[in-house]
Design an enzyme around this catalytic site. Sequence first.
Site, PDB file in Angstrom:
ATOM      1  N   GLY A  98       0.677  -1.256   0.079  1.00 26.40           N
ATOM      2  CA  GLY A  98       0.072   0.032   0.144  1.00 26.40           C
ATOM      3  C   GLY A  98       0.827   1.320  -0.081  1.00 26.40           C
ATOM      4  CD  GLU A 112       0.384  -9.620   0.249  1.00 26.32           C
ATOM      5  OE1 GLU A 112      -0.506  -8.679   0.289  1.00 26.32           O
ATOM      6  OE2 GLU A 112       0.183 -10.740   0.665  1.00 26.32           O
ATOM      7  N   PRO A 113       4.443  -5.331  -1.146  1.00 26.54           N
ATOM      8  CG  PRO A 113       6.658  -4.731  -1.199  1.00 26.54           C
ATOM      9  CD  PRO A 113       5.796  -5.762  -0.651  1.00 26.54           C
ATOM     10  N   GLY A 114       3.585  -3.496  -3.895  1.00 23.11           N
ATOM     11  CA  GLY A 114       3.475  -3.469  -5.515  1.00 23.11           C
ATOM     12  C   GLY A 114       3.899  -2.151  -6.116  1.00 23.11           C
ATOM     13  NE  ARG A 148      -2.831   4.172 -10.898  1.00 25.61           N
ATOM     14  CZ  ARG A 148      -2.711   5.285 -10.176  1.00 25.61           C
ATOM     15  NH1 ARG A 148      -2.070   6.330 -10.662  1.00 25.61           N
ATOM     16  NH2 ARG A 148      -3.045   5.609  -8.918  1.00 25.61           N
ATOM     17  CE1 TYR A 164      -8.649   3.265  -9.081  1.00 20.75           C
ATOM     18  CE2 TYR A 164      -6.484   3.498 -10.513  1.00 20.75           C
ATOM     19  CZ  TYR A 164      -7.530   2.722  -9.992  1.00 20.75           C
ATOM     20  OH  TYR A 164      -7.595   1.260 -10.183  1.00 20.75           O
ATOM     21  CB  CYS A 218     -13.672   7.036 -29.050  1.00 19.53           C
ATOM     22  SG  CYS A 218     -12.819   7.138 -30.656  1.00 19.53           S
ATOM     23  CD  GLU A 219     -14.701   7.019 -21.878  1.00 19.02           C
ATOM     24  OE1 GLU A 219     -15.256   5.883 -22.439  1.00 19.02           O
ATOM     25  OE2 GLU A 219     -15.520   7.167 -20.892  1.00 19.02           O
ATOM     26  CE1 TYR A 241      -2.144  -2.799  -8.730  1.00 17.24           C
ATOM     27  CE2 TYR A 241      -0.873  -0.929  -7.939  1.00 17.24           C
ATOM     28  CZ  TYR A 241      -1.271  -2.270  -7.666  1.00 17.24           C
ATOM     29  OH  TYR A 241      -1.078  -2.851  -6.509  1.00 17.24           O
TER      30      TYR A 241
HETATM   31  N1  LLP Z   1      -1.883  -6.884  -1.391  1.00 12.42           N
HETATM   32  C1  LLP Z   1      -3.025  -7.201  -1.546  1.00 12.42           C
HETATM   33  C2  LLP Z   1      -3.999  -7.920  -1.183  1.00 12.42           C
HETATM   34  C3  LLP Z   1      -3.399  -6.155  -2.621  1.00 12.42           C
HETATM   35  O1  LLP Z   1      -4.658  -6.163  -2.965  1.00 12.42           O
HETATM   36  C4  LLP Z   1      -2.614  -5.053  -3.050  1.00 12.42           C
HETATM   37  C5  LLP Z   1      -3.180  -4.215  -4.173  1.00 12.42           C
HETATM   38  C6  LLP Z   1      -1.345  -5.090  -2.812  1.00 12.42           C
HETATM   39  C7  LLP Z   1      -0.841  -6.007  -1.682  1.00 12.42           C
HETATM   40  C8  LLP Z   1      -0.288  -4.159  -3.202  1.00 12.42           C
HETATM   41  O2  LLP Z   1      -0.732  -2.713  -3.178  1.00 12.42           O
HETATM   42  P1  LLP Z   1       0.351  -1.605  -3.442  1.00 12.42           P
HETATM   43  O3  LLP Z   1       1.440  -1.900  -2.610  1.00 12.42           O
HETATM   44  O4  LLP Z   1       0.742  -1.853  -4.916  1.00 12.42           O
HETATM   45  O5  LLP Z   1      -0.313  -0.223  -3.172  1.00 12.42           O
HETATM   46  N2  LLP Z   1      -5.418  -0.106  -9.540  1.00 12.42           N
HETATM   47  C9  LLP Z   1      -5.150   0.546  -8.436  1.00 12.42           C
HETATM   48  C10 LLP Z   1      -4.619  -0.083  -7.220  1.00 12.42           C
HETATM   49  C11 LLP Z   1      -4.962  -1.419  -6.902  1.00 12.42           C
HETATM   50  C12 LLP Z   1      -4.351  -2.034  -5.857  1.00 12.42           C
HETATM   51  C13 LLP Z   1      -4.738  -3.564  -5.657  1.00 12.42           C
HETATM   52  N3  LLP Z   1      -4.410  -4.275  -4.720  1.00 12.42           N
HETATM   53  C14 LLP Z   1      -4.428   2.096  -8.824  1.00 12.42           C
HETATM   54  O6  LLP Z   1      -4.064   2.191 -10.016  1.00 12.42           O
HETATM   55  O7  LLP Z   1      -4.323   2.996  -7.910  1.00 12.42           O
END
Ligand code: LLP
Length: 444
Positions: A247, A289-291, A335, A339, A366-367, A395
Amino acid sequence: MRLWPESARVDGGRLAIGGLDVEVLCRTHGTPLYIFDEATFRSRCRAYRSALERHYAAESAVYYSGKSLLNIAVARLAAEEGLGIDVVSAGEMELARRAGVPAEQLHLHGNAKPRHEIAWSIEAGVGAIVADNLDELETIEAVAHELGRPIRVLLRFAPGVGAATHSHIQTGQQDSKFGLQPDQLPEALRLLATARWTSLVGIHCHLGSQIFDLEAYPVAIEIMLDLRAAIGRSLGSLLAEFSPGGGLGTAYVDSDPDVSIDSFVAMIASAVTKGCERRSMPLPKLFLEPGRSISARSMIAVYEVVARKDLANGTSTGEVSQYIHLDGGMADNLRPALYGASYHAAVVTRMDAPRDQRVHIAGRYCESSDILIRNIDMPAVAPGDLIAVPGTGAYTLAMASNYNWTCRPALLAIGSDGARLIQRRETIDDLLRREIEVRSDIPA
Ligand code: LLP
């Protein structure tokens, strides 16, 4: 250059990544082009691991959240850096396996995992399934029983804490589709008491995404540690594993704050450590769990300016004077439309030019909501100019579509040995491949 990949440099006004001139890369590979900097991805993986080692006294692990950006090369890099991968579908799982990531390094997430995907993951030998709801707990046990294969499970809870972020990407609040409510714990334990194939090893929560204000984490961690204690009392032993999810936010524009990976991990480690001390319980194995905080800054998108549209009342004194039309947009980066997300942009051959025009940068789709960036000050641009958008690793391609029957962009990785294509540009033939009734008598 804090918004840009770590290897980005400007020399004579020209943008280079890993020492390679971005305009030259685009003239070779076409646009839109996504350029991935391996050095940034690796260093952010390492930042997580080393911060955990420094700030947390017990065992820990990092699972890269593949939903933010996943392909074979990225899965491999994450594994090489010692990370597991959090996957949410059979597709992500299979991709990670084809990259050579061992199944036991994968955690399967999702609020609606189809039964056959649960079966697939158990057969593949996935490290754990993060169970999201009571029905799923029953399905997991039934499937594991049928297959005769035991499965490790973490229980996901929505701790009832709203993190400070866009409402579309909050997940830990009470009214969330994700996770069990804490008061469903007795029912979950009742189901697990009779389960022979499911072994409960830990608990998980995830508060949301793009979070800079970290206040919600210690609050949620307290709630989760109370749940850990309650489960321990009921089972007679404490669960060994705990994951407070991912997150951490990433800076997309100059006005965004910077919260370092180190301070994020330090805060989580301290909340878990102090919370366990207060409850006199041993520390769990801590998973993060970083993304986005790994992938976002690792990649830029580069588009070509196709056309402009002057606005009658626009001036260079603050009013929007022009729309700049690009050859990509919401199909490769949803995005802004989804958002209201903000991005920065620059002309790759005139990085230092004065920004004296206020413009909207529009996508080609087209949006009306396909405006990549509203109200940004840019140098004057002309068709053929290349515009780079930093921070587009997370994302973007992961949520890309073929809207308007367009082809998804190519993805070029820059490593220590130069540039290599890791995903080729999609072709119209790729798109036609799924059609059943294609006429073969029309010349291509
Ligand atoms: N763990 C779980 C269970 C999750 O659902 C997610 C993201 C993460 C970890 C990783 O979160 P992060 O570190 O990336 O914030 N599409 C949206 C974000 C959706 C996030 C989904 N879950 C955007 O573009 O802002």
